[in-house]
Write a protein that holds these residues in place. Structure first.
Motif, PDB file in Angstrom:
ATOM      1  N   UNK A   1       6.076   0.706 -10.878  1.00 56.75           N
ATOM      2  CA  UNK A   1       6.436  -0.325  -9.899  1.00 56.75           C
ATOM      3  C   UNK A   1       7.303   0.322  -8.819  1.00 56.75           C
TER       4      UNK A   1
ATOM      5  N   UNK B   1       9.228  -0.094  -5.096  1.00 58.81           N
ATOM      6  CA  UNK B   1       9.721  -0.985  -4.045  1.00 58.81           C
ATOM      7  C   UNK B   1       9.270  -0.451  -2.693  1.00 58.81           C
TER       8      UNK B   1
ATOM      9  N   UNK C   1      20.974  -8.311  -5.776  1.00 56.09           N
ATOM     10  CA  UNK C   1      21.317  -7.961  -7.144  1.00 56.09           C
ATOM     11  C   UNK C   1      21.072  -9.061  -8.153  1.00 56.09           C
TER      12      UNK C   1
ATOM     13  N   UNK D   1      18.632 -12.032 -10.185  1.00 51.77           N
ATOM     14  CA  UNK D   1      17.273 -11.986 -10.741  1.00 51.77           C
ATOM     15  C   UNK D   1      16.196 -12.249  -9.691  1.00 51.77           C
ATOM     16  N   UNK D   2      15.133 -11.478  -9.789  1.00 50.85           N
ATOM     17  CA  UNK D   2      14.029 -11.627  -8.870  1.00 50.85           C
ATOM     18  C   UNK D   2      12.915 -12.443  -9.528  1.00 50.85           C
TER      19      UNK D   2
ATOM     20  N   UNK E   1       8.993 -13.161  -9.377  1.00 48.13           N
ATOM     21  CA  UNK E   1       7.796 -12.490  -8.910  1.00 48.13           C
ATOM     22  C   UNK E   1       6.619 -13.455  -8.806  1.00 48.13           C
TER      23      UNK E   1
ATOM     24  N   UNK F   1      24.792  -4.382 -12.059  1.00 48.46           N
ATOM     25  CA  UNK F   1      24.245  -5.048 -13.227  1.00 48.46           C
ATOM     26  C   UNK F   1      22.917  -4.403 -13.611  1.00 48.46           C
TER      27      UNK F   1
ATOM     28  N   UNK G   1      19.123  -5.466 -15.481  1.00 47.95           N
ATOM     29  CA  UNK G   1      18.298  -6.618 -15.836  1.00 47.95           C
ATOM     30  C   UNK G   1      17.088  -6.170 -16.639  1.00 47.95           C
TER      31      UNK G   1
ATOM     32  N   UNK H   1      13.126  -7.375 -17.707  1.00 52.95           N
ATOM     33  CA  UNK H   1      11.997  -8.223 -17.314  1.00 52.95           C
ATOM     34  C   UNK H   1      10.848  -8.023 -18.292  1.00 52.95           C
TER      35      UNK H   1
ATOM     36  N   UNK I   1       6.194  -9.985 -13.029  1.00 57.67           N
ATOM     37  CA  UNK I   1       7.329  -9.790 -13.933  1.00 57.67           C
ATOM     38  C   UNK I   1       8.143 -11.082 -14.026  1.00 57.67           C
TER      39      UNK I   1
ATOM     40  N   UNK J   1      11.921 -12.515 -15.261  1.00 54.28           N
ATOM     41  CA  UNK J   1      13.281 -12.116 -15.608  1.00 54.28           C
ATOM     42  C   UNK J   1      13.668 -12.668 -16.977  1.00 54.28           C
TER      43      UNK J   1
ATOM     44  N   UNK K   1      20.261 -10.724 -17.661  1.00 51.73           N
ATOM     45  CA  UNK K   1      21.063  -9.884 -16.783  1.00 51.73           C
ATOM     46  C   UNK K   1      22.379  -9.586 -17.484  1.00 51.73           C
TER      47      UNK K   1
ATOM     48  N   UNK L   1      10.509  -4.122 -18.827  1.00 48.79           N
ATOM     49  CA  UNK L   1      11.088  -3.222 -17.833  1.00 48.79           C
ATOM     50  C   UNK L   1      12.590  -3.466 -17.710  1.00 48.79           C
TER      51      UNK L   1
ATOM     52  N   UNK M   1      20.624  -2.498 -10.723  1.00 49.63           N
ATOM     53  CA  UNK M   1      21.044  -3.041  -9.433  1.00 49.63           C
ATOM     54  C   UNK M   1      22.410  -2.462  -9.082  1.00 49.63           C
TER      55      UNK M   1
ATOM     56  N   UNK N   1      18.260   0.147  -6.121  1.00 45.94           N
ATOM     57  CA  UNK N   1      17.598  -0.868  -6.940  1.00 45.94           C
ATOM     58  C   UNK N   1      16.312  -0.261  -7.460  1.00 45.94           C
ATOM     59  N   UNK N   2      16.201  -0.145  -8.777  1.00 42.58           N
ATOM     60  CA  UNK N   2      15.046   0.556  -9.338  1.00 42.58           C
ATOM     61  C   UNK N   2      14.560  -0.133 -10.603  1.00 42.58           C
ATOM     62  N   UNK N   3      13.243  -0.171 -10.756  1.00 43.43           N
ATOM     63  CA  UNK N   3      12.622  -0.588 -12.004  1.00 43.43           C
ATOM     64  C   UNK N   3      12.142   0.652 -12.750  1.00 43.43           C
TER      65      UNK N   3
END
Lengths: 113, 108
Positions: free
Chosen positions: A43, A45, A99, A101-102, A104, B31, B33, B35, B43, B45, B48, B88, B92, B96-98
């Motif tokens: 994934x 960005x 920062x 929760x996203x 989707x 933080x 997270x 998913x 995805x 959530x 967190x 995943x 953050x 910002x990375x998954x």
């Protein structure tokens, strides 16, 4: 509440064609993200917006990719011209704040022949 | 290399067993997270955990965070077939990375 809505769900097109992916974020969310997911690269960005303004587009792979957010309820990701290596699932996500929760969408599965 | 690396890459267990997935990262975070992604879907959530927290629970999920080791773990207790998915971690902070994800299969 409706979640993030992406269209189309599937797109198959020939190399060289223009592709436009669409996203409607959750109402009230200030952040919108575009991701690309492949088996090889996971994934990634591509770009994200805050209040309709692009903040970081360092993930956009090439000038062939462009993204816009003309208003708080709509964003597009455009590929022109498309190439077979652009084949992937493209996700849009939105969040209330940085920062946080996203949420989707279910993605657009793009195949470039 | 990519922030937020999960291990194992794949995990197969029987229904009722516990599943543990780990995530390591490199830079400072605000933080972390977790998913879940079901096949063909976006995805979702799960939980967190802030950088000043060490442990957090949500239903059958337990997340730990060790900022000194830059690692986190996700424990799913009493797993069910419906837990089959990819998991995943996402960091953050300034970045910002998954991560690449752990593919969990729970056999009925």
């Amino acid at each position: 509440d409706a979640g993030v809505i992406q269209s189309p769900r599937h797109e198959v097109t020939e190399m060289g064609q223009e592709v436009t992916l669409r996203c409607k974020p959750i109402s009230g969310h200030d952040y919108l993200f575009w991701y690309r997911q492949t088996m090889m690269r996971g994934l990634e960005l591509l770009i994200y917006f805050n209040n309709n303004v692009p903040i970081d587009d360092s993930g956009m792979p090439e000038d062939r990719f462009s993204a816009k957010m003309p208003n708080a309820s709509f964003s597009t990701l455009k590929i022109q011209p498309s190439e077979p290596r652009d084949s992937a699932v493209y996700f849009c996500a939105s969040s209330l704040a940085e920062g946080q929760p996203q949420h989707f969408g279910d993605g657009t599965r793009l195949s470039i022949l | 290399s990519q922030q937020g690396e999960e291990d194992p890459q794949a995990l197969s267990i029987q229904e009722g067993e516990n599943a543990t997935m780990n995530c390591s990262y490199k830079t400072s975070i605000n933080n972390l997270q977790w998913y879940r992604q079901n096949s063909g879907r976006g995805l979702v959530h799960l939980i967190l955990i802030r950088s000043n927290e060490r442990e957090k629970h949500s239903g059958r999920l337990r997340v730990t965070l060790d900022t000194s080791k830059k690692s986190s773990s996700l424990l799913i207790t009493a797993s069910r077939a419906a837990d089959t998915a990819s998991y995943f971690c996402a960091t953050m902070g300034n970045d910002m990375r998954f991560g690449a994800g752990t593919r969990l299969t729970v056999k009925p």
